[in-house]
Structure formats: C-alpha cells, structure tokens
Design an enzyme around this catalytic site. Sequence first.
Site, mmCIF file in Angstrom:
data_model
loop_
_atom_site.group_PDB
_atom_site.id
_atom_site.type_symbol
_atom_site.label_atom_id
_atom_site.label_comp_id
_atom_site.label_asym_id
_atom_site.label_seq_id
_atom_site.Cartn_x
_atom_site.Cartn_y
_atom_site.Cartn_z
ATOM 1 N N ASP A 74 0.790 -1.236 0.000
ATOM 2 C CA ASP A 74 0.000 0.000 0.000
ATOM 3 C C ASP A 74 0.825 1.291 0.000
ATOM 4 O O ASP A 74 0.509 2.247 0.732
ATOM 5 C CB ASP A 74 -0.949 0.021 1.208
ATOM 6 C CG ASP A 74 -1.803 -1.236 1.310
ATOM 7 O OD1 ASP A 74 -1.866 -2.005 0.335
ATOM 8 O OD2 ASP A 74 -2.419 -1.439 2.376
ATOM 9 N N LYS A 132 -7.383 -4.068 -2.576
ATOM 10 C CA LYS A 132 -7.929 -4.730 -1.393
ATOM 11 C C LYS A 132 -8.666 -3.729 -0.506
ATOM 12 O O LYS A 132 -8.430 -2.518 -0.577
ATOM 13 C CB LYS A 132 -6.830 -5.432 -0.589
ATOM 14 C CG LYS A 132 -5.793 -4.508 0.057
ATOM 15 C CD LYS A 132 -4.722 -5.341 0.766
ATOM 16 C CE LYS A 132 -3.654 -4.473 1.426
ATOM 17 N NZ LYS A 132 -4.140 -3.762 2.604
ATOM 18 N N CYS A 180 -1.837 -2.611 8.360
ATOM 19 C CA CYS A 180 -1.728 -3.590 7.276
ATOM 20 C C CYS A 180 -0.468 -4.445 7.372
ATOM 21 O O CYS A 180 -0.507 -5.657 7.142
ATOM 22 C CB CYS A 180 -1.796 -2.877 5.930
ATOM 23 S SG CYS A 180 -3.404 -2.085 5.636
#
Length: 251
Positions: free
Chosen positions: A66, A129, A165
């Site tokens: 990310d 996601k 994450c």
Amino acid sequence: MALLLRTAAARPVCSLVRAAAAAARPTSTHWLTGNEVHRIRAAATHANAMAVGKLDASRCVLFVCDVQERFAPLIHRFDAVAHTSAQLLRGCNALGIPALVTEQYPKALGHTVPEVSSHVADGTPVLEKTLFSMVLPEVAQRFDAGGEWNGRDQVIICGIESHVCVMQTALDLAERGCEVHVVVDGVSSQRSEERQVALNRLNRIPGAFLCTWEMALFQLCGHAKHDAFKQISALAKEDRPRPMLCMDSAL
C-alpha cells in the site's frame, strides 16, 4: 547402509527434527535407512535455517504493502518507505524473487506512487484490497499446493501502515508457518509512535525478523561472485533519504 539412531537421546535441534525422527520408526531405538537419515538431516538443516532467519532467494517472496499516492503527505518519512520499496523491487528483480504489490481501496487512496510502481516487473500481481492484511484468498492460494509460490516460506515485507496492514499481514503469514522479514527502513505509519510500537510487537512474533533493505539483499546475494552482486552493490551506493528510518533503541 543403515544407521542406529537413539532418538530419545538425540540432540534437541528443534521440535520439527524430533518429530521427523519419531515418525521414522515406532520405537525410540531403531535402525534407520539411508533415506530416512537423509530426510532427518534435511529437516534439521531447514529447521536451523528457520530458527535463525537466514534468507534464501529460492524460498522468498517480496510483499510491498500500500505505498500509495494519498498516503504520501500523511505518512511519517514516506520518502524513505518509497525509496526502500523501490530498492527492494529492483534488488528482488535482479535476484529472481517474485513480488506482490497491494493497494488499499485505490478508488479513494490512489495507486502505488510512480517511484515504486516503475520498478514493478511485468507479471507481478498488483491487487486491490479492502482487507487490511495482504493475505487475500488469492494470495493464500499462491502459497498452497499447486500454487506458484508453493515451497516459498519466507516473506520480506515493506510498506504502510506498520501498525495496521503490515502488522496484520505479518500475523497472518506467521499463522501459515511463513517466516516474516520486516524491513525496518521500509515501514512506517502516520504517527512515529505507532510505528515504534508496531516494530516492537513485530519483533516478538515467532518466526518474524527485523532487517534493513541492504541487509536483506546482501544476505540473499550471499557472495561477491553472485550474478546479481554488482546490481545489489550499485543499489547500495545510490543516494538515499536521510536520516535513515530506523528503530528507537528505547524499545
């Protein structure tokens, strides 16, 4: 030629080796065939490598988590995270190590920043996601029997955010039996305090190890005669963001 092995008195390398020895014959003192001895020695070698966290290119996958446009002005030392992610992608490309790139809800948060995405090799999965963990069902399948990453049980991870994450990905991977190598100079959060606590927690996950991007790539390279050594060495000589993103020694 068979070998007499007294398993009850065997040196306790680890539970994996003891289990392999115990499974070879139903009694504690027995004769082992050459193949059985080879399997036990192979298990011992693998278990020792896992215990110390020795990286092996044939066992590795790189996870880039990310590193997206909307995060750039928000994340503590985003410049360092992006630089490290790019260097790891370049190094892993040279070493033949596959990678995975994820993007958290890119409709709102944008795509991977160009300084990172420009080094993503053709064929590398770039997955959208909403789950915080990178271990999506389609990612888990790649590690399962018949999947393209089956047999790869080491993951090098960089990206954001450390306490969300990255953390949840590391926990999911550890539950699957993977080693997790968290790149300290390649992970961060909006608040530096969250990052420090996350690194402290990550360092306590069984089978998780902290490293820097140089440490990881040179370990994977192994020696100066490796085909990728010159490329890895050149990466290490390039300018980088300063100061280095590191751990707070107080933690």
